[in-house]
Scaffold this motif. Sequence first.
Motif, PDB file in Angstrom:
ATOM      1  N   GLY A 159     -13.593  78.630  38.733  1.00 16.80           N
ATOM      2  CA  GLY A 159     -12.546  79.412  39.632  1.00 16.80           C
ATOM      3  C   GLY A 159     -11.795  78.380  38.987  1.00 16.80           C
ATOM      4  N   LYS A 160     -11.676  77.042  38.972  1.00 16.96           N
ATOM      5  CA  LYS A 160     -10.810  75.657  38.368  1.00 16.96           C
ATOM      6  C   LYS A 160     -10.957  75.703  37.432  1.00 16.96           C
ATOM      7  CE  LYS A 160     -11.821  72.746  43.290  1.00 16.96           C
ATOM      8  NZ  LYS A 160     -11.881  71.035  42.554  1.00 16.96           N
ATOM      9  N   LYS A 161     -11.427  75.962  36.497  1.00 14.22           N
ATOM     10  CA  LYS A 161     -10.928  75.916  34.836  1.00 14.22           C
ATOM     11  C   LYS A 161     -10.356  77.324  34.495  1.00 14.22           C
ATOM     12  CE  LYS A 161     -15.449  74.146  33.540  1.00 14.22           C
ATOM     13  NZ  LYS A 161     -16.909  74.230  33.065  1.00 14.22           N
ATOM     14  N   ASP A 162     -10.140  78.240  34.895  1.00 19.60           N
ATOM     15  CA  ASP A 162      -9.597  79.546  35.010  1.00 19.60           C
ATOM     16  C   ASP A 162      -8.542  79.814  35.813  1.00 19.60           C
ATOM     17  OD1 ASP A 162     -12.332  80.387  33.045  1.00 19.60           O
ATOM     18  OD2 ASP A 162     -12.295  82.061  35.085  1.00 19.60           O
ATOM     19  N   GLU A 163      -8.434  78.408  36.340  1.00 21.68           N
ATOM     20  CA  GLU A 163      -7.005  78.864  36.842  1.00 21.68           C
ATOM     21  C   GLU A 163      -6.323  77.603  36.448  1.00 21.68           C
ATOM     22  OE1 GLU A 163      -7.513  77.358  41.284  1.00 21.68           O
ATOM     23  OE2 GLU A 163      -8.239  79.531  42.056  1.00 21.68           O
ATOM     24  N   GLY A 164      -6.781  76.608  35.876  1.00 16.89           N
ATOM     25  CA  GLY A 164      -6.690  75.390  34.977  1.00 16.89           C
ATOM     26  C   GLY A 164      -5.267  76.227  34.078  1.00 16.89           C
ATOM     27  N   LYS A 165      -6.186  76.826  33.027  1.00 25.76           N
ATOM     28  CA  LYS A 165      -5.791  77.561  31.839  1.00 25.76           C
ATOM     29  C   LYS A 165      -4.416  78.844  32.470  1.00 25.76           C
ATOM     30  CE  LYS A 165     -10.215  77.462  29.534  1.00 25.76           C
ATOM     31  NZ  LYS A 165     -11.418  77.838  29.049  1.00 25.76           N
ATOM     32  N   LYS A 166      -4.525  79.388  33.449  1.00 27.42           N
ATOM     33  CA  LYS A 166      -3.622  80.082  34.094  1.00 27.42           C
ATOM     34  C   LYS A 166      -2.351  79.681  34.447  1.00 27.42           C
ATOM     35  CE  LYS A 166      -6.446  83.872  35.671  1.00 27.42           C
ATOM     36  NZ  LYS A 166      -7.339  84.802  36.654  1.00 27.42           N
ATOM     37  N   GLU A 167      -2.303  78.321  35.256  1.00 29.83           N
ATOM     38  CA  GLU A 167      -1.222  77.614  35.011  1.00 29.83           C
ATOM     39  C   GLU A 167      -0.418  76.953  33.561  1.00 29.83           C
ATOM     40  OE1 GLU A 167      -3.056  74.597  38.490  1.00 29.83           O
ATOM     41  OE2 GLU A 167      -2.508  76.279  39.546  1.00 29.83           O
ATOM     42  N   ASP A 168      -1.651  76.562  32.630  1.00 33.69           N
ATOM     43  CA  ASP A 168      -1.105  75.583  31.547  1.00 33.69           C
ATOM     44  C   ASP A 168      -0.484  77.081  30.788  1.00 33.69           C
ATOM     45  OD1 ASP A 168      -1.659  73.290  32.811  1.00 33.69           O
ATOM     46  OD2 ASP A 168      -3.801  73.769  31.046  1.00 33.69           O
ATOM     47  N   GLN A 169      -0.856  78.236  30.546  1.00 35.41           N
ATOM     48  CA  GLN A 169      -0.212  79.187  30.009  1.00 35.41           C
ATOM     49  C   GLN A 169       1.019  79.638  30.307  1.00 35.41           C
ATOM     50  OE1 GLN A 169      -3.201  82.777  29.735  1.00 35.41           O
ATOM     51  NE2 GLN A 169      -4.234  81.374  28.229  1.00 35.41           N
ATOM     52  N   VAL A 170       1.161  79.711  32.462  1.00 32.54           N
ATOM     53  CA  VAL A 170       2.345  80.509  32.637  1.00 32.54           C
ATOM     54  C   VAL A 170       3.724  78.993  32.687  1.00 32.54           C
ATOM     55  CG1 VAL A 170       3.602  80.552  35.481  1.00 32.54           C
ATOM     56  CG2 VAL A 170       1.483  81.597  34.455  1.00 32.54           C
ATOM     57  N   ALA A 171       2.972  77.773  32.569  1.00 31.93           N
ATOM     58  CA  ALA A 171       3.843  76.145  32.164  1.00 31.93           C
ATOM     59  C   ALA A 171       4.607  76.425  30.785  1.00 31.93           C
ATOM     60  CB  ALA A 171       3.412  75.287  32.285  1.00 31.93           C
ATOM     61  N   ASN A 172       4.025  77.064  29.887  1.00 33.84           N
ATOM     62  CA  ASN A 172       4.114  76.924  28.361  1.00 33.84           C
ATOM     63  C   ASN A 172       5.268  78.850  28.716  1.00 33.84           C
ATOM     64  OD1 ASN A 172       2.763  74.873  27.854  1.00 33.84           O
ATOM     65  ND2 ASN A 172       0.706  76.001  26.949  1.00 33.84           N
ATOM     66  N   LEU A 173       5.172  79.571  29.166  1.00 37.22           N
ATOM     67  CA  LEU A 173       5.898  80.716  28.786  1.00 37.22           C
ATOM     68  C   LEU A 173       7.455  79.848  29.837  1.00 37.22           C
ATOM     69  CD1 LEU A 173       3.681  83.941  30.100  1.00 37.22           C
ATOM     70  CD2 LEU A 173       4.795  82.736  28.412  1.00 37.22           C
ATOM     71  N   VAL A 174       7.206  79.581  30.900  1.00 38.59           N
ATOM     72  CA  VAL A 174       8.390  79.550  31.479  1.00 38.59           C
ATOM     73  C   VAL A 174       9.197  78.572  30.366  1.00 38.59           C
ATOM     74  CG1 VAL A 174       9.760  78.429  33.529  1.00 38.59           C
ATOM     75  CG2 VAL A 174       7.530  79.651  33.893  1.00 38.59           C
ATOM     76  N   LYS A 175       8.365  77.605  30.109  1.00 33.96           N
ATOM     77  CA  LYS A 175       9.264  76.557  29.287  1.00 33.96           C
ATOM     78  C   LYS A 175       9.619  77.244  28.345  1.00 33.96           C
ATOM     79  CE  LYS A 175       6.756  72.677  30.261  1.00 33.96           C
ATOM     80  NZ  LYS A 175       5.727  71.547  29.555  1.00 33.96           N
ATOM     81  N   ALA A 176       8.805  78.692  27.585  1.00 33.30           N
ATOM     82  CA  ALA A 176       9.619  78.497  26.079  1.00 33.30           C
ATOM     83  C   ALA A 176      10.754  79.378  26.265  1.00 33.30           C
ATOM     84  CB  ALA A 176       8.485  79.594  25.149  1.00 33.30           C
ATOM     85  N   TYR A 177      10.421  80.504  27.866  1.00 37.47           N
ATOM     86  CA  TYR A 177      12.162  81.274  28.488  1.00 37.47           C
ATOM     87  C   TYR A 177      12.537  80.514  28.897  1.00 37.47           C
ATOM     88  CZ  TYR A 177      14.198  84.440  30.809  1.00 37.47           C
ATOM     89  OH  TYR A 177      15.584  85.301  31.663  1.00 37.47           O
ATOM     90  N   GLU A 178      13.320  79.348  28.887  1.00 33.46           N
ATOM     91  CA  GLU A 178      14.091  78.955  29.423  1.00 33.46           C
ATOM     92  C   GLU A 178      14.724  77.690  27.667  1.00 33.46           C
ATOM     93  OE1 GLU A 178      13.096  75.314  32.014  1.00 33.46           O
ATOM     94  OE2 GLU A 178      12.782  76.729  34.044  1.00 33.46           O
ATOM     95  N   ALA A 179      13.791  77.648  27.002  1.00 34.79           N
ATOM     96  CA  ALA A 179      14.034  77.419  25.229  1.00 34.79           C
ATOM     97  C   ALA A 179      14.663  78.299  24.855  1.00 34.79           C
ATOM     98  CB  ALA A 179      12.909  76.479  24.880  1.00 34.79           C
ATOM     99  N   TYR A 180      14.602  79.463  25.177  1.00 33.80           N
ATOM    100  CA  TYR A 180      15.223  80.785  24.681  1.00 33.80           C
ATOM    101  C   TYR A 180      16.562  81.396  24.584  1.00 33.80           C
ATOM    102  CZ  TYR A 180      15.162  85.036  21.637  1.00 33.80           C
ATOM    103  OH  TYR A 180      16.053  86.731  20.512  1.00 33.80           O
ATOM    104  N   TYR A 181      16.534  81.204  26.458  1.00 34.40           N
ATOM    105  CA  TYR A 181      17.442  81.697  27.518  1.00 34.40           C
ATOM    106  C   TYR A 181      17.904  80.181  28.357  1.00 34.40           C
ATOM    107  CZ  TYR A 181      15.848  86.358  25.905  1.00 34.40           C
ATOM    108  OH  TYR A 181      15.819  87.541  25.710  1.00 34.40           O
ATOM    109  N   PRO A 182      18.634  79.626  27.645  1.00 35.96           N
ATOM    110  CA  PRO A 182      19.415  78.222  28.143  1.00 35.96           C
ATOM    111  C   PRO A 182      20.099  78.753  29.799  1.00 35.96           C
ATOM    112  CG  PRO A 182      20.401  78.383  26.239  1.00 35.96           C
ATOM    113  CD  PRO A 182      19.490  79.908  25.939  1.00 35.96           C
ATOM    114  N   THR A 183      20.104  77.964  30.251  1.00 29.88           N
ATOM    115  CA  THR A 183      21.293  77.960  31.760  1.00 29.88           C
ATOM    116  C   THR A 183      22.477  78.178  31.339  1.00 29.88           C
ATOM    117  OG1 THR A 183      19.370  77.558  32.947  1.00 29.88           O
ATOM    118  CG2 THR A 183      21.740  77.639  34.143  1.00 29.88           C
ATOM    119  N   PRO A 184      23.564  78.860  31.346  1.00 29.47           N
ATOM    120  CA  PRO A 184      25.137  78.754  30.825  1.00 29.47           C
ATOM    121  C   PRO A 184      25.506  77.625  31.417  1.00 29.47           C
ATOM    122  CG  PRO A 184      24.891  80.399  31.632  1.00 29.47           C
ATOM    123  CD  PRO A 184      23.260  80.496  32.093  1.00 29.47           C
ATOM    124  N   VAL A 185      26.583  76.765  31.089  1.00 31.20           N
ATOM    125  CA  VAL A 185      26.902  75.396  32.120  1.00 31.20           C
ATOM    126  C   VAL A 185      28.319  75.913  31.863  1.00 31.20           C
ATOM    127  CG1 VAL A 185      27.614  73.107  31.851  1.00 31.20           C
ATOM    128  CG2 VAL A 185      25.087  73.629  31.640  1.00 31.20           C
TER     129      VAL A 185
END
Length: 117
Positions: A75-101
């Motif tokens: 279970g921990k191996k699967d959770e770690g992979k899922k957390e890494d995937q989610v973190a990568n998706l969040v980074k990609a989203y933030e890079a594509y849609y930057p927060t306007p200043v």
Amino acid sequence: MKKLVVKVNLHDDRDRSKAMQVVSGFGGIGSLSMDSKDNKLTVSGDFDPVKVVNKLRKSWHTEIVSVGAAEEDDGKKDEGKKEDQVANLVKAYEAYYPTPVTYYCVPPGETPNCVIC
């Protein structure tokens, strides 16, 4: 996490479904599986094995095969992979849609005419 394996004397599919419903009604059950060939019911999660076995014994002949700690590594191996995937998706989203200043500038000689009532 605990893992309980019991052998339940079940005759048909109706008994199997009733046994699964009885066990799934307990709180803290993480996973529940039934081996139809050997009539073995495997329960894992945070639950009281004594209560589960007593409830099953009220309706069917039940033998305890094993009780012990569940293997949490899978279970921990699967959770770690899922957390890494989610973190990568969040980074990609933030890079594509930057927060306007937004910058607000007030010329140095002017003071805003604000009146608060």
